[in-house]
Motif scaffolding. Structure first.
Motif, PDB file in Angstrom:
ATOM      1  N   HIS A   1       2.805  10.133 -12.627  1.00 32.94           N
ATOM      2  CA  HIS A   1       1.664  10.524 -12.562  1.00 32.94           C
ATOM      3  C   HIS A   1       1.187  11.153 -11.090  1.00 32.94           C
ATOM      4  CE1 HIS A   1       0.484   7.014 -11.438  1.00 32.94           C
ATOM      5  NE2 HIS A   1      -0.656   7.306  -9.997  1.00 32.94           N
TER       6      HIS A   1
ATOM      7  N   GLN B   1      11.802   1.205  -6.669  1.00 33.26           N
ATOM      8  CA  GLN B   1      11.649   1.346  -5.204  1.00 33.26           C
ATOM      9  C   GLN B   1      12.694   0.965  -4.386  1.00 33.26           C
ATOM     10  OE1 GLN B   1       9.764   4.335  -5.962  1.00 33.26           O
ATOM     11  NE2 GLN B   1       8.063   3.678  -5.052  1.00 33.26           N
TER      12      GLN B   1
ATOM     13  N   PHE C   1      -4.363  -0.595 -13.840  1.00 36.73           N
ATOM     14  CA  PHE C   1      -4.106   0.361 -13.717  1.00 36.73           C
ATOM     15  C   PHE C   1      -2.639   1.494 -14.970  1.00 36.73           C
ATOM     16  CE2 PHE C   1      -3.032   4.576 -10.677  1.00 36.73           C
ATOM     17  CZ  PHE C   1      -4.464   5.558 -10.940  1.00 36.73           C
ATOM     18  N   ILE C   2      -1.677   2.016 -13.414  1.00 36.21           N
ATOM     19  CA  ILE C   2      -0.590   2.425 -14.759  1.00 36.21           C
ATOM     20  C   ILE C   2       0.184   0.902 -14.915  1.00 36.21           C
ATOM     21  CG2 ILE C   2       2.196   3.361 -14.986  1.00 36.21           C
ATOM     22  CD1 ILE C   2      -0.697   5.344 -13.868  1.00 36.21           C
TER      23      ILE C   2
ATOM     24  N   GLN D   1      11.335   5.953  -4.931  1.00 36.77           N
ATOM     25  CA  GLN D   1      12.502   5.389  -3.745  1.00 36.77           C
ATOM     26  C   GLN D   1      14.045   5.460  -4.958  1.00 36.77           C
ATOM     27  OE1 GLN D   1      12.587   5.879   0.423  1.00 36.77           O
ATOM     28  NE2 GLN D   1      11.912   7.190  -0.700  1.00 36.77           N
TER      29      GLN D   1
ATOM     30  N   LYS E   1       1.817   9.138   2.351  1.00 39.88           N
ATOM     31  CA  LYS E   1       2.794   7.418   2.987  1.00 39.88           C
ATOM     32  C   LYS E   1       2.241   6.316   2.364  1.00 39.88           C
ATOM     33  CE  LYS E   1       5.786   7.541   6.016  1.00 39.88           C
ATOM     34  NZ  LYS E   1       6.279   7.568   7.641  1.00 39.88           N
ATOM     35  N   ASN E   2       0.730   7.034   1.588  1.00 40.66           N
ATOM     36  CA  ASN E   2       0.113   6.115   1.134  1.00 40.66           C
ATOM     37  C   ASN E   2      -0.799   6.674   0.297  1.00 40.66           C
ATOM     38  OD1 ASN E   2      -2.141   3.954   1.168  1.00 40.66           O
ATOM     39  ND2 ASN E   2      -0.662   3.303   2.940  1.00 40.66           N
ATOM     40  N   GLU E   3      -1.519   5.555  -0.412  1.00 46.12           N
ATOM     41  CA  GLU E   3      -2.086   6.526  -1.801  1.00 46.12           C
ATOM     42  C   GLU E   3      -3.633   6.721  -1.245  1.00 46.12           C
ATOM     43  OE1 GLU E   3      -1.554   6.763  -5.743  1.00 46.12           O
ATOM     44  OE2 GLU E   3      -0.378   7.841  -4.672  1.00 46.12           O
TER      45      GLU E   3
ATOM     46  N   ALA F   1       5.645   3.488 -19.260  1.00 46.21           N
ATOM     47  CA  ALA F   1       5.683   3.936 -17.965  1.00 46.21           C
ATOM     48  C   ALA F   1       6.415   3.054 -17.527  1.00 46.21           C
ATOM     49  CB  ALA F   1       3.957   4.111 -17.714  1.00 46.21           C
TER      50      ALA F   1
ATOM     51  N   GLU G   1       0.929  -1.396  -0.047  1.00 43.85           N
ATOM     52  CA  GLU G   1      -0.062   0.009   0.152  1.00 43.85           C
ATOM     53  C   GLU G   1       0.931   1.386   0.284  1.00 43.85           C
ATOM     54  OE1 GLU G   1      -2.589  -0.972   3.103  1.00 43.85           O
ATOM     55  OE2 GLU G   1      -3.860  -1.609   1.645  1.00 43.85           O
ATOM     56  N   GLU G   2       2.116   1.200   1.015  1.00 50.66           N
ATOM     57  CA  GLU G   2       2.923   2.041   0.744  1.00 50.66           C
ATOM     58  C   GLU G   2       3.816   2.823  -0.791  1.00 50.66           C
ATOM     59  OE1 GLU G   2       5.008   2.481   4.102  1.00 50.66           O
ATOM     60  OE2 GLU G   2       3.690   2.466   5.367  1.00 50.66           O
ATOM     61  N   LEU G   3       3.886   1.768  -1.309  1.00 49.92           N
ATOM     62  CA  LEU G   3       5.116   1.375  -2.387  1.00 49.92           C
ATOM     63  C   LEU G   3       4.917   1.180  -4.182  1.00 49.92           C
ATOM     64  CD1 LEU G   3       8.398   0.450   0.288  1.00 49.92           C
ATOM     65  CD2 LEU G   3       8.107   2.467  -0.570  1.00 49.92           C
TER      66      LEU G   3
ATOM     67  N   LEU H   1       7.029   9.701 -20.455  1.00 51.10           N
ATOM     68  CA  LEU H   1       5.517  10.283 -20.180  1.00 51.10           C
ATOM     69  C   LEU H   1       5.288  11.325 -19.595  1.00 51.10           C
ATOM     70  CD1 LEU H   1       3.119   7.187 -20.238  1.00 51.10           C
ATOM     71  CD2 LEU H   1       3.928   8.255 -21.793  1.00 51.10           C
TER      72      LEU H   1
ATOM     73  N   ILE I   1       4.289  10.064  -8.631  1.00 50.55           N
ATOM     74  CA  ILE I   1       5.460   9.117  -9.141  1.00 50.55           C
ATOM     75  C   ILE I   1       5.810   8.819 -10.912  1.00 50.55           C
ATOM     76  CG2 ILE I   1       4.146   7.205  -9.052  1.00 50.55           C
ATOM     77  CD1 ILE I   1       5.972   5.113  -7.428  1.00 50.55           C
ATOM     78  N   ARG I   2       6.748   8.524 -11.132  1.00 47.59           N
ATOM     79  CA  ARG I   2       6.085   8.258 -12.807  1.00 47.59           C
ATOM     80  C   ARG I   2       5.220   8.103 -13.167  1.00 47.59           C
ATOM     81  NH1 ARG I   2      11.997   5.514 -12.803  1.00 47.59           N
ATOM     82  NH2 ARG I   2      11.013   5.389 -10.659  1.00 47.59           N
TER      83      ARG I   2
ATOM     84  N   LYS J   1      -2.719  -1.168  -9.385  1.00 50.00           N
ATOM     85  CA  LYS J   1      -4.138  -1.640  -8.587  1.00 50.00           C
ATOM     86  C   LYS J   1      -4.905  -2.835  -8.471  1.00 50.00           C
ATOM     87  CE  LYS J   1      -5.859   3.091  -8.121  1.00 50.00           C
ATOM     88  NZ  LYS J   1      -5.015   4.222  -6.885  1.00 50.00           N
TER      89      LYS J   1
ATOM     90  N   MET K   1       8.368   0.530 -14.484  1.00 45.15           N
ATOM     91  CA  MET K   1       8.399   0.131 -13.407  1.00 45.15           C
ATOM     92  C   MET K   1       9.310   1.113 -12.532  1.00 45.15           C
ATOM     93  SD  MET K   1       7.505  -2.485 -11.004  1.00 45.15           S
ATOM     94  CE  MET K   1       7.764  -3.589 -10.190  1.00 45.15           C
ATOM     95  N   ALA K   2       8.947   1.867 -11.608  1.00 40.14           N
ATOM     96  CA  ALA K   2       9.464   2.670 -10.709  1.00 40.14           C
ATOM     97  C   ALA K   2      10.356   1.832  -9.546  1.00 40.14           C
ATOM     98  CB  ALA K   2       8.553   3.330  -9.747  1.00 40.14           C
TER      99      ALA K   2
ATOM    100  N   THR L   1       0.938   1.221  -4.780  1.00 39.63           N
ATOM    101  CA  THR L   1      -0.894   1.304  -4.918  1.00 39.63           C
ATOM    102  C   THR L   1      -0.820   2.397  -6.057  1.00 39.63           C
ATOM    103  OG1 THR L   1      -0.814   2.087  -3.281  1.00 39.63           O
ATOM    104  CG2 THR L   1      -1.982   0.106  -3.551  1.00 39.63           C
ATOM    105  N   ALA L   2       0.229   3.467  -6.038  1.00 46.23           N
ATOM    106  CA  ALA L   2       0.690   4.586  -6.825  1.00 46.23           C
ATOM    107  C   ALA L   2       0.201   4.046  -8.108  1.00 46.23           C
ATOM    108  CB  ALA L   2       1.613   5.583  -7.030  1.00 46.23           C
ATOM    109  N   CYS L   3       0.284   3.040  -8.534  1.00 40.28           N
ATOM    110  CA  CYS L   3       0.361   2.206 -10.043  1.00 40.28           C
ATOM    111  C   CYS L   3       0.201   0.691 -10.052  1.00 40.28           C
ATOM    112  CB  CYS L   3       2.260   2.598 -10.398  1.00 40.28           C
ATOM    113  SG  CYS L   3       3.043   4.229 -10.621  1.00 40.28           S
TER     114      CYS L   3
END
Lengths: 157, 653
Positions: free
Chosen positions: B553, A140, A91-92, B577, B529-531, A135, A78-80, B626, B550-551, A86, A137-138, A82-84
């Motif tokens: 968006h 982390q 999603f991304i 990170q 710290k959490n979406e 895009a 959830e912290e690292l 992007l 984050i890349r 779901k 993958m970041a 979920t930005a991309c």
């Protein structure tokens, strides 16, 4: 005739003296790369069971799902992630649901730990990058332990 | 036929020569030397420089970091001036760094970078620098290359003889270049002699977050120009040059240059510590500010200080002595052994070198020629070690190579002169282009110089580079000093008016370099710290947008319900990170700069929308294929509209 071949010889000498050689070598290398790309199978997702990915993880043993480890993994996810990613939709990046029905656990962990190299070299990761509109993958900066915990959580989905 | 053939042959031979760059000509035109120099400064693509060089940005208020020997600019570190490139001094987290007792002061004149030391050797932990105009000293943390602390210096004007550090980073010093009433008050300027005083300030520097004025010494109203702390045998002492012993207050160019000799003030700070322990310090009311940037909250806070402890020389015998020094001395430099104190009389042609051991003997034997305000003046003959008769004009600064040699800049004759410690004999001289001020040898003012290179910091650049209108960047020149003769090997432009510089082997700094701020250590009160926690909150007319990046968006990227008259805080947390992946945030029409948020960091931009409409926002730092799509929209409604607060990403609220 004789003069012509002399000119050709001297021209070659000029080219080699002025460092044309290294360029030549480089183009040979890159054509080698093209070759290997062509020889890849059309569908990289085929034979996914043989693909462990590229990275530090060469084997993962999966036992019964450990709920405690999975809970720790959920927190990290959830912290690292979920930005991309779901759980219930693409999603991304793709949804992690059912991940181990289409990827080996080793591949999954290598993707988390070594995304830069994976998207450059691994046929599945390369295909996924295209599906994600480029895009990447970041990275982390997960530890191996953290990646394992996230994998455990993904197994519960 | 044979003739044609040989003509053709020579023609081809000519082409051959031309194609390969006329190497035959090089020797004649002196190009071979240039080639050697190019090789010495060439750092191949992808390879690292040998040294980090930190140069003051002068009136840019910043520090610029260069690689040596390449002269490549690596970074500009914002210190005393707002920097729109990084949002420094514009975002809510760093605005407090520029607080002073006068309020927000977004500029200063940054003069002398000084690396922290352990046992007299630069250790690569921090670099300090003085703000000359509104007296301040800053600490830059070299794990992050960020300014983390700034303290204001009270009772001073022109913090110039600063922040030259003591051997174990116990203190940095801050001598006032311009004397002012102490404490400040409204008096006629022509009452200078009666009312104006100097302050020599010692700042505790060895503990991050706790820089503080430890004590000030109240001294006669001269101009305290430059300083250096003792080392080795002279550890425990600091030496400050003075001019204007005439105590003039107008047309100083003439009136402060009357006396044949001015002074070097020798301060025994260990003795000062004893006096403080004995309670000899007087508490005096004073206003100054200390600012500290906390790396866990990513936020700076300012603390007001109301008092300083002052030592009065007449009440503290043995605290301070004056060493007579011809003539209007500028730089004062202590050699690596700590024995020689070199005074550069800027109106003299010669250098005056004092001996620390002779000074101690002279003090013991009370060889004084007078006294000012309880400060004994030692006899020049009793303390002098020798004179360097150089024949140059306008000596300013000296650094050392650790091999028994000293190098002094001559401003008026534009040259660096190499001479030998002990024999005072001139060994070599090299021209500078032009008007050289400070010079720097890596570690050259420490106990162990890395004496391979010398950098001359020049004030005038005309003729050296392509013209850029009436103003040109100042020029640094790199000399190879590994041989007997100095060899000029590179010119490179610098930012602002660089005064001084420091350099340190790259590996000392590199191994401690931070790459990210770990997100789990982020204690910013408005971090996301959490979406799950992204949101927009209204409290009266204050709206807080809790945003992540984050890349490639932002979340959220559609925001509605903002109204004209609102004060909107964008709290952006960068969830990356990964090294070197900052994200920016900029909003159309915002009377502010962008944010540039490092991986794992939270920063805040304040926006007060003026007009109703739709406002795009976007990331300024190219982050992925992007990047262009890393954008969003904010809807601003008129004052009093009933549009509810709403936010979403991909249609999900």
């Amino acid at each position: 005739m004789k003069i012509n071949s002399l000119i050709a010889l001297v021209l070659m000498l000029i080219i080699s003296a002025c460092g044309g050689d290294s360029n030549h070598q480089k183009s040979e290398e890159s054509s080698g790369e093209v070759q290997s790309m062509i020889s890849e199978p059309e569908d990289p997702m085929e034979n996914w069971q043989d693909n462990k990915g590229i990275g530090p993880v060469s084997s993962v043993e999966l036992g019964e799902i450990d709920p405690e480890i999975a809970a720790e993994g959920q927190k990290l996810y959830e912290e690292l992630c979920t930005a991309c990613h779901k759980v219930n939709k693409k999603f991304i990046g793709p949804s992690p649901k059912g991940l181990l029905d289409r990827r080996t656990p080793e591949w999954a962990m290598n993707m988390m730990l070594n995304p830069e190299e994976m998207i450059q070299k691994d046929p599945i990761a390369k295909q996924l990058l295209i599906e994600a509109n480029g895009a990447p993958m970041a990275n982390q900066n997960l530890t191996r332990d953290q990646a394992r915990k996230i994998l455990e959580y993904i197994r519960t989905l | 036929m044979k003739n044609t053939f040989s003509i053709l042959l020579s023609f081809i031979f000519l082409i051959f020569l031309a194609a390969c760059g006329n190497s035959g000509d090089k020797k004649d035109s002196g190009m071979m030397n240039t080639g050697d120099a190019a090789q010495k400064v060439y750092v191949a693509p992808g390879e690292y420089d040998e040294f980090y060089a930190f140069m003051s940005g002068g009136f840019s208020g910043q520090i610029s970091v260069y690689g040596l020997p390449s002269g490549r600019l690596l970074k500009v570190i914002p210190v005393f001036s707002q920097d729109a490139e990084k949002g420094y001094g514009y975002n809510e987290e760093t605005k407090p760094m520029l607080n002073t007792s006068y309020g927000f002061v977004p500029w200063d004149d940054a003069h002398h970078p000084e690396l922290s030391q352990t046992d007299g050797v630069p250790d690569g932990r921090w670099i300090f620098i003085n703000g000359n105009n509104t007296p301040r000293i800053a600490r830059v943390d070299l794990t992050t290359f960020e300014t983390t602390e700034i303290i204001e210096i009270p009772n001073s004007g022109g913090n110039h003889s600063s922040p030259f550090i003591t051997e174990n980073s116990e203190y940095v010093v801050a001598g006032t270049r311009f004397s002012v009433p102490f404490p400040q008050k409204d008096v006629p300027i022509d009452s200078y002699k009666e009312n104006f005083k100097g302050a020599l300030t010692y700042i505790k520097a060895d503990e991050p977050g706790n820089m503080d004025v430890s004590f000030q010494i109240l001294v006669p109203g001269y101009d305290y120009d430059l300083a250096h702390s003792g080392k080795g045998k002279s550890h425990g002492w600091t030496f400050f040059t003075t001019y204007n012993t005439e105590e003039s207050h107008t047309l100083k160019e003439v009136n402060a240059s009357q006396n044949d000799k001015d002074f070097i003030a020798a301060v025994n700070w260990k003795k000062a510590e004893e006096y403080l322990e004995q309670g000899k310090g007087k508490k005096m009311p004073s206003d100054y500010i200390h600012n500290y940037y906390d790396e866990e909250t990513h936020t700076a806070t300012s603390t007001e200080k109301k008092e300083v402890t002052v030592l009065i020389p007449s009440e503290c015998p043995g605290l301070i002595y004056y060493l007579p020094t011809p003539k209007s001395p500028h730089g004062v430099d202590v050699d690596p052994t700590g024995e020689y104190i070199v005074g550069n009389g800027k109106l003299s042609a010669d250098l005056t070198v004092h001996s620390f051991s002779k000074m101690l003997t002279a003090i013991e034997n009370e060889e004084f020629e007078g006294e000012v305000d309880g400060i004994p003046i030692l006899k020049l003959d009793a303390v002098s070690a020798g004179t360097v008769s150089s024949g140059g004009l306008g000596p300013l600064h000296t650094e050392f190579d650790g091999k028994g040699n000293a190098y002094t800049t001559f401003f008026i004759s534009s040259e660096v002169v190499k001479w030998k410690l002990g024999t005072w004999e001139v060994l070599d001289r090299a021209p500078c282009y032009y008007s050289v001020g400070h010079l720097m040898i890596p570690g050259g003012d420490s106990k162990s110089p890395w004496g391979k290179y010398l950098v001359a910091l020049n004030k005038i650049t005309k003729d050296r580079y392509l013209p850029t209108g009436p103003e040109m960047n100042h020029s640094a020149q790199l000399y190879d000093i590994s041989g007997d003769k100095m060899e000029l090997i590179l010119d490179f432009p610098t930012i602002g008016e660089p005064h001084y510089a420091q350099a340190i082997p790259a590996d000392i700094v590199m191994e401690n370099s931070k790459k990210i701020y770990p997100i789990e250590e982020n204690k910013h009160p408005h971090a996301v710290k959490n979406e799950k926690d992204v949101r927009v909150e209204r409290d009266g007319n204050v709206v807080r947008v809790y945003l992540t990046s984050i890349r490639s968006h932002f979340n959220p990227d559609n925001i509605e319900g903002i109204k004209v008259g609102d004060k909107v805080y964008f709290h952006l947390t960068n969830l990356e990170q990964d090294w070197d992946t900052p994200h920016g945030l900029s909003i159309m029409g915002a009377r502010n700069a962008e944010l540039l948020v490092m991986p794992g960091q939270t920063e805040t931009l304040v926006w007060e929308p003026q007009k109703a409409g739709i406002y795009p926002f976007y990331c300024t730092d190219f982050c992925s294929a992007l990047h262009q799509e890393m954008q969003g929209y904010i809807r601003v409604s008129p004052k009093g509209a009933d549009v509810p607060i709403k936010w979403s990403l991909d249609g999900e609220e």
